[in-house]
Structures are given as structure tokens and as C-alpha cells.
Design a protein around this motif. Sequence first.
Motif, mmCIF file in Angstrom:
data_model
loop_
_atom_site.group_PDB
_atom_site.id
_atom_site.type_symbol
_atom_site.label_atom_id
_atom_site.label_comp_id
_atom_site.label_asym_id
_atom_site.label_seq_id
_atom_site.Cartn_x
_atom_site.Cartn_y
_atom_site.Cartn_z
ATOM 1 N N PHE A 1 -2.227 1.464 -8.760
ATOM 2 C CA PHE A 1 -1.447 1.415 -7.530
ATOM 3 C C PHE A 1 -1.018 -0.013 -7.195
ATOM 4 C CE2 PHE A 1 -2.451 5.814 -6.928
ATOM 5 C CZ PHE A 1 -1.403 6.292 -6.144
ATOM 6 N N ASP A 2 -1.869 -0.996 -7.459
ATOM 7 C CA ASP A 2 -1.472 -2.387 -7.207
ATOM 8 C C ASP A 2 -0.247 -2.749 -8.043
ATOM 9 O OD1 ASP A 2 -3.496 -3.164 -5.310
ATOM 10 O OD2 ASP A 2 -4.928 -3.135 -6.960
ATOM 11 N N ARG A 3 -0.252 -2.373 -9.328
ATOM 12 C CA ARG A 3 0.896 -2.662 -10.193
ATOM 13 C C ARG A 3 2.131 -1.874 -9.735
ATOM 14 N NH1 ARG A 3 -3.178 -3.087 -13.904
ATOM 15 N NH2 ARG A 3 -3.129 -0.881 -14.431
ATOM 16 N N ALA A 4 1.929 -0.616 -9.324
ATOM 17 C CA ALA A 4 3.056 0.208 -8.870
ATOM 18 C C ALA A 4 3.694 -0.384 -7.620
ATOM 19 C CB ALA A 4 2.591 1.642 -8.611
ATOM 20 N N ILE A 5 2.865 -0.812 -6.673
ATOM 21 C CA ILE A 5 3.397 -1.413 -5.443
ATOM 22 C C ILE A 5 4.151 -2.693 -5.776
ATOM 23 C CG2 ILE A 5 2.751 -2.515 -3.261
ATOM 24 C CD1 ILE A 5 0.324 -0.474 -3.221
ATOM 25 N N ALA A 6 3.589 -3.538 -6.622
ATOM 26 C CA ALA A 6 4.248 -4.790 -7.002
ATOM 27 C C ALA A 6 5.588 -4.515 -7.675
ATOM 28 C CB ALA A 6 3.340 -5.607 -7.919
ATOM 29 N N ALA A 7 5.647 -3.524 -8.568
ATOM 30 C CA ALA A 7 6.893 -3.196 -9.265
ATOM 31 C C ALA A 7 7.941 -2.666 -8.288
ATOM 32 C CB ALA A 7 6.634 -2.176 -10.367
ATOM 33 N N LEU A 8 7.531 -1.803 -7.360
ATOM 34 C CA LEU A 8 8.479 -1.266 -6.378
ATOM 35 C C LEU A 8 8.987 -2.371 -5.458
ATOM 36 C CD1 LEU A 8 6.741 2.116 -5.501
ATOM 37 C CD2 LEU A 8 8.936 1.827 -6.685
ATOM 38 N N GLU A 9 8.092 -3.306 -5.076
ATOM 39 C CA GLU A 9 8.493 -4.404 -4.184
ATOM 40 C C GLU A 9 9.543 -5.311 -4.827
ATOM 41 O OE1 GLU A 9 4.646 -6.075 -3.261
ATOM 42 O OE2 GLU A 9 4.546 -5.010 -1.344
ATOM 43 N N GLU A 10 9.621 -5.311 -6.156
ATOM 44 C CA GLU A 10 10.662 -6.091 -6.831
ATOM 45 C C GLU A 10 12.034 -5.461 -6.633
ATOM 46 O OE1 GLU A 10 9.673 -6.782 -10.930
ATOM 47 O OE2 GLU A 10 7.853 -7.896 -10.420
ATOM 48 N N GLN A 11 12.061 -4.146 -6.335
ATOM 49 C CA GLN A 11 13.324 -3.425 -6.151
ATOM 50 C C GLN A 11 13.724 -3.309 -4.683
ATOM 51 O OE1 GLN A 11 13.689 0.256 -8.319
ATOM 52 N NE2 GLN A 11 12.024 -0.339 -9.673
ATOM 53 N N HIS A 12 12.736 -3.046 -3.824
ATOM 54 C CA HIS A 12 13.000 -2.832 -2.398
ATOM 55 C C HIS A 12 11.674 -2.861 -1.644
ATOM 56 C CE1 HIS A 12 11.496 1.218 -3.162
ATOM 57 N NE2 HIS A 12 12.432 1.397 -4.066
ATOM 58 N N SER A 13 11.771 -2.942 -0.321
ATOM 59 C CA SER A 13 10.525 -2.913 0.456
ATOM 60 C C SER A 13 9.910 -1.518 0.341
ATOM 61 C CB SER A 13 10.783 -3.287 1.918
ATOM 62 O OG SER A 13 11.666 -2.357 2.505
ATOM 63 N N VAL A 14 8.602 -1.469 0.405
ATOM 64 C CA VAL A 14 7.892 -0.196 0.287
ATOM 65 C C VAL A 14 6.796 -0.146 1.346
ATOM 66 C CG1 VAL A 14 6.385 -1.064 -1.565
ATOM 67 C CG2 VAL A 14 6.694 1.387 -1.296
ATOM 68 N N LEU A 15 6.770 0.951 2.084
ATOM 69 C CA LEU A 15 5.742 1.186 3.093
ATOM 70 C C LEU A 15 4.527 1.791 2.401
ATOM 71 C CD1 LEU A 15 4.820 1.495 6.106
ATOM 72 C CD2 LEU A 15 5.904 3.765 6.039
ATOM 73 N N THR A 16 3.372 1.133 2.510
ATOM 74 C CA THR A 16 2.162 1.631 1.849
ATOM 75 C C THR A 16 1.210 2.190 2.890
ATOM 76 O OG1 THR A 16 1.233 -0.604 1.857
ATOM 77 C CG2 THR A 16 2.385 0.100 -0.149
ATOM 78 N N ILE A 17 0.829 3.449 2.689
ATOM 79 C CA ILE A 17 -0.002 4.177 3.646
ATOM 80 C C ILE A 17 -1.255 4.673 2.942
ATOM 81 C CG2 ILE A 17 -0.101 6.126 5.241
ATOM 82 C CD1 ILE A 17 3.017 6.050 5.235
ATOM 83 N N GLY A 18 -2.391 4.085 3.273
ATOM 84 C CA GLY A 18 -3.655 4.536 2.713
ATOM 85 C C GLY A 18 -4.159 5.748 3.470
ATOM 86 N N LEU A 19 -4.628 6.755 2.745
ATOM 87 C CA LEU A 19 -5.212 7.956 3.355
ATOM 88 C C LEU A 19 -6.710 7.926 3.088
ATOM 89 C CD1 LEU A 19 -2.594 10.669 2.260
ATOM 90 C CD2 LEU A 19 -2.564 9.160 4.273
ATOM 91 N N ALA A 20 -7.501 7.973 4.162
ATOM 92 C CA ALA A 20 -8.943 7.781 4.008
ATOM 93 C C ALA A 20 -9.710 8.511 5.097
ATOM 94 C CB ALA A 20 -9.277 6.295 4.077
ATOM 95 N N TYR A 21 -10.984 8.682 4.868
ATOM 96 C CA TYR A 21 -11.907 9.148 5.902
ATOM 97 C C TYR A 21 -12.482 7.910 6.580
ATOM 98 C CZ TYR A 21 -11.575 13.233 2.877
ATOM 99 O OH TYR A 21 -11.100 14.256 2.100
ATOM 100 N N ALA A 22 -12.771 8.029 7.856
ATOM 101 C CA ALA A 22 -13.276 6.884 8.619
ATOM 102 C C ALA A 22 -14.528 6.274 7.973
ATOM 103 C CB ALA A 22 -13.554 7.293 10.062
ATOM 104 N N VAL A 23 -15.372 7.090 7.337
ATOM 105 C CA VAL A 23 -16.605 6.572 6.729
ATOM 106 C C VAL A 23 -16.338 5.657 5.539
ATOM 107 C CG1 VAL A 23 -18.001 8.559 7.445
ATOM 108 C CG2 VAL A 23 -16.957 8.541 5.167
ATOM 109 N N GLN A 24 -15.084 5.581 5.093
ATOM 110 C CA GLN A 24 -14.760 4.728 3.954
ATOM 111 C C GLN A 24 -14.478 3.283 4.369
ATOM 112 O OE1 GLN A 24 -11.982 8.102 2.429
ATOM 113 N NE2 GLN A 24 -12.336 6.758 0.685
ATOM 114 N N GLU A 25 -14.448 3.031 5.674
ATOM 115 C CA GLU A 25 -14.181 1.668 6.144
ATOM 116 C C GLU A 25 -15.380 0.766 5.877
ATOM 117 O OE1 GLU A 25 -13.032 -0.893 10.140
ATOM 118 O OE2 GLU A 25 -12.955 1.292 10.242
ATOM 119 N N ILE A 26 -15.089 -0.441 5.390
ATOM 120 C CA ILE A 26 -16.118 -1.462 5.198
ATOM 121 C C ILE A 26 -15.656 -2.736 5.903
ATOM 122 C CG2 ILE A 26 -16.961 -0.462 3.031
ATOM 123 C CD1 ILE A 26 -15.424 -2.649 1.520
#
Length: 194
Positions: free
Chosen positions: A142-167
Motif C-alpha cells: 500500500f505504501d508503494r501504491a500510494i506513492a505511485a498514485l501520488e505521482e499522477q494525482h492527489s489521492v485521499l487515503t482512508i484507513g479502516l480499523a477497529y478502535a482497539v487497533q490504535e497505538i
Amino acid sequence: MHSLSPPELKERLRSEGFARRDGLDKDFRHDAAQRIMAQALDLPDLQGVTPVGGYWPIRTEVDPRPLMEALLERGQDVALSQILHPYLSWRLWQPGDVLIKGGFGVREPGPDAPEVFPKALLVPLVAFDRRGGRIGYGKGHFDRAIAALEEQHSVLTIGLAYAVQEIDEVPVEPHDRLLDVIITEAELIRTKSA
């Protein structure tokens, strides 16, 4: 006692994150996915954005399929990730499409599905912090995918998680991409200007 390197610390935090996520009751995870979907659909930043890249859930990840179907119903195109190690490709998806078994056992579209370049991504994760730091499976797809997309256009990144996953803090390395928004069953967290 010497301190752990960022990759070693991430591996420890990843194991702890899996344990927390895997410990959640199946009914809780289902209900949480519905609450996450409702918040995502209300997110102004996601209104009218197309295409939206999603993922087919594995293990105990937040199930994005109801959200992806709702996005399609309101007229947005949805694409699923396809692993072309070490990269991701995005291919258009509709419910009922035949999916093939890809890398890591992930269900993904076949090579004949049209390739697209999402303007928003739904991102799975194992752990996160409020800065937008994310720990995934450790392969960097996903890091590489986001970086590649950002070279073409802005991309909104939305993480989906359960609250217990926060650190408290994810160790961030130079290749890591911070998420714009994280949505849990409890809240929507804006991590930086989206």
C-alpha cells in the motif's frame, strides 16, 4: 537492553495488533463494519470521488464490501487491488465479478478487468496512530501504491480499523505514507489536511 530498530519494533507492534484484532467477536466486527461504512459515506471528502480503490478482506480485517457496494450504488466506480509483487494494480470491480486467488490468498480481479488509478483508497491495517501512521502486513504494497498514485494525482487515503487497533506511535520510516483519515466504529480521525 538495546532498543529495537524500526522494522523490529513494527514487527512486535504488528503481532500485538493482530492479537487485539483477532480477539474481537465476529458479531462485534460485523456491527463495527456497518458503523464504519456509515461514517465513510458521510465523509464529504469522499463524495463524488471516483474511482475508489478498495480491498477484499482477509483474516479479521474490517470488511469494506458493504461500503464498496454503497459507493457503487451512489454512482462511484470501485476497484479492487491486485497484487503484482512488489506493486499493486487496481482493477474495476462489481459485486458478482469472478475473482481469482492472488498473492497472500487475497481474492482479486483477473487480468481482463480494466485497470484504473484510484483517487481515493480504502486501506486495511493492523495498527495505527493519530498522525496517520499505519502498520500493515509488512510488505509495503500500500505504501508503494500510494506513492505511485501520488505521482499522477492527489489521492485521499482512508484507513479502516477497529478502535482497539490504535497505538500511541507507529515508527515511521522514509517509505511509509501517512493516512489522511482513519475511520473506526467509534470515530472519524482526520490526521492531516486531506
